[in-house]
Scaffold this motif. Structure first.
Motif, PDB file in Angstrom:
ATOM      1  N   THR A  26      88.136 127.356-116.283  1.00 28.72           N
ATOM      2  CA  THR A  26      87.948 127.805-114.895  1.00 28.72           C
ATOM      3  C   THR A  26      86.476 127.745-114.505  1.00 28.72           C
ATOM      4  O   THR A  26      86.119 127.220-113.432  1.00 28.72           O
ATOM      5  CB  THR A  26      88.474 129.234-114.724  1.00 28.72           C
ATOM      6  OG1 THR A  26      89.875 129.260-115.011  1.00 28.72           O
ATOM      7  CG2 THR A  26      88.241 129.735-113.305  1.00 28.72           C
ATOM      8  N   MET A 184      91.284 132.364-108.590  1.00 32.81           N
ATOM      9  CA  MET A 184      90.720 131.179-109.234  1.00 32.81           C
ATOM     10  C   MET A 184      91.279 130.961-110.636  1.00 32.81           C
ATOM     11  O   MET A 184      90.981 129.963-111.287  1.00 32.81           O
ATOM     12  CB  MET A 184      89.185 131.266-109.294  1.00 32.81           C
ATOM     13  CG  MET A 184      88.637 132.265-110.289  1.00 32.81           C
ATOM     14  SD  MET A 184      86.819 132.238-110.316  1.00 32.81           S
ATOM     15  CE  MET A 184      86.480 133.308-111.714  1.00 32.81           C
ATOM     16  N   ARG A 205      91.622 126.992-105.753  1.00 31.22           N
ATOM     17  CA  ARG A 205      91.152 127.691-106.964  1.00 31.22           C
ATOM     18  C   ARG A 205      89.782 127.168-107.390  1.00 31.22           C
ATOM     19  O   ARG A 205      88.910 127.931-107.802  1.00 31.22           O
ATOM     20  CB  ARG A 205      92.173 127.537-108.083  1.00 31.22           C
ATOM     21  CG  ARG A 205      93.484 128.270-107.826  1.00 31.22           C
ATOM     22  CD  ARG A 205      94.536 127.961-108.888  1.00 31.22           C
ATOM     23  NE  ARG A 205      95.826 128.506-108.540  1.00 31.22           N
ATOM     24  CZ  ARG A 205      96.280 129.703-108.919  1.00 31.22           C
ATOM     25  NH1 ARG A 205      95.530 130.465-109.694  1.00 31.22           N
ATOM     26  NH2 ARG A 205      97.474 130.122-108.555  1.00 31.22           N
TER      27      ARG A 205
END
Length: 436
Positions: A26, A184, A205
């Motif tokens: 991420t 996210m 995201r």
């Protein structure tokens, strides 16, 4: 003698963590997207064998993502890919695998080999001043490791961030704190992250992750690192005139970009088809069925006939077919999914596989075929029952237990092993031309 090419310098950062599931993908994606939005060319690499994270990192950065692994891809391959990237990139990012020191070779080994600064992403959930102890341990465990700093992830509040940093030793830099943000977070399933093409709101995201990066010290470029070229022998065009049909869709997507590029460099012409869309099999000399998620599309694959007929005719004509993991499952008589539903499949390879709840195979392995060794990895939850005797077994990179079975059935070569083709171009070519 020609002059050796000069080193190329480029800012670079290696994002790692103390363990898996800390949010590395991420935040690496957010960092790539942030700098891309500033107009910079960002090249991202993924440590170790992985088919899922790279597609998300590719969407974030806008450039293909290659694997780096000192054992599977080899130091020379890693060196040349980093050197090539430094030729046009404003920033190189490498996402680590598992924890910083996990595995042999580890992310730390890779970072140290190429002198890339290390940033440790630490999930701060349920943690306060102990954050500093974890950070200190990562930074000091291996002398000589180019440690850049830490980033606190999944922070609950401004007060939580304060507590995390209270005990941080002087000289150990925290590049920022990132708040816990479901918007996210990337969704997961049994083999890891959900595929990029299946996440409908992936762009949102990525933008949210980039917005979090904008509030950290990572907006500044890391130090520039000098990358040296590798010296490689020219590739023989062993597949000149060979057309290879390759399955590519949501069910069969586990392909290293480097594998496809090598096939083309060996002279092959590539044509793609979708078993999920029931495409007609392209006219081809050989077929490549890569891994993926056939278990998630069992009803569709069982019902589709046009692709099945083409593949059966291809094998009946004694033309080479190479299948890896999910591609091998597609060849079987039947496959049972996690709900216990069984679907009849191609019936080209006798056997039945069942999806389990626990890992049935994991790790780096190498296989010798016709005197040549290919390196790769295995990662699967299904178990196979087949009357076929294996042609051979792969060898594990570490440990003495036997590796994955490799089956040769007529013109078919199949295994759970995912091969990294550039590890041996000669062995790769033989998969698509048949044994000598």
């Amino acid at each position: 003698m020609p002059n050796k090419p000069k080193a190329r310098s480029c800012p670079a950062l290696f994002l790692t963590a103390p363990a898996s599931h800390q949010g590395k993908t991420t935040l690496t994606s957010g960092l790539a997207r942030y700098h891309r939005a500033q107009g910079r060319t960002v090249r991202v690499f993924k440590t170790g064998p992985d088919f899922l994270d790279p597609y998300i990192l590719e969407q974030a950065s806008g450039n293909p993502v290659y694997s780096l692994d000192l054992w599977m891809t080899g130091e020379a391959d890693c060196r040349q890919r980093l050197y090539d990237a430094a030729g046009d990139a404003d920033l190189i990012l490498i996402e680590g695998s598992m924890g910083l020191f996990d595995g042999t070779p580890s992310s730390a080994d890779l970072a140290q080999t190429f002198g890339v600064p290390v940033l440790a992403v630490i999930d701060a959930t349920g943690m306060a001043q102990t954050f500093a102890a974890v950070a200190h341990g990562l930074a000091s465990f291996r002398p000589g490791l180019p440690f850049y700093g830490v980033l606190a992830n999944r922070v609950a509040s401004a007060r939580h961030a304060e507590m995390l940093l209270q005990a941080l030793p002087s000289g150990l830099s925290c590049l920022g704190t990132v708040l816990r943000e479901d918007a996210m977070t990337l969704p997961e399933r049994h083999l890891g992250l959900v595929q990029a093409q299946e996440i409908d709101d992936l762009e949102a995201r990525l933008q949210q992750a980039a917005a979090q990066i904008a509030g950290t010290g990572l907006t500044q470029l890391p130090p520039a690192i000098a990358f040296q070229p590798a010296i490689a022998a020219p590739l023989p065009t062993l597949l000149a005139g060979v057309k290879i049909a390759i399955a590519r869709d949501k069910a069969f997507s586990f392909v290293y970009p480097a594998n496809l590029e090598l096939l083309e460099a060996l002279g092959a012409e590539l044509a793609f088809f979708s078993p999920l869309a029931d495409d007609a099999l392209p006219e081809a000399d050989a077929v490549y069925l890569p891994g993926g998620y056939p278990e998630l599309h069992l009803a569709t694959l069982s019902a589709n006939l046009r692709t099945a007929i083409g593949l059966r005719e291809h094998v009946a004509a004694d033309k080479p077919l190479y299948a890896e993991c999910g591609g091998m499952l597609y060849l079987l008589d039947a496959l049972t999914d996690k709900a216990g539903k069984t679907g009849a499949l191609l019936g080209l390879l006798p056997g039945h596989a069942t999806l389990g709840r626990r890992l049935a195979g994991l790790g780096l392995q190498a296989v010798e075929l016709d005197g040549e060794t290919l390196r790769g990895h295995t990662f699967h939850y299904t178990s196979l029952q087949t009357p076929l005797a294996p042609l051979t077994h792969a060898r594990r990179a570490s440990g003495t237990a036997p590796g994955e079975a490799v089956y040769r059935h007529g013109s078919i070569v199949a295994s759970y092993l995912h091969a990294y083709f550039p590890s041996n171009p000669i062995a790769t070519a033989s998969l698509f031309t048949g044994p000598p």
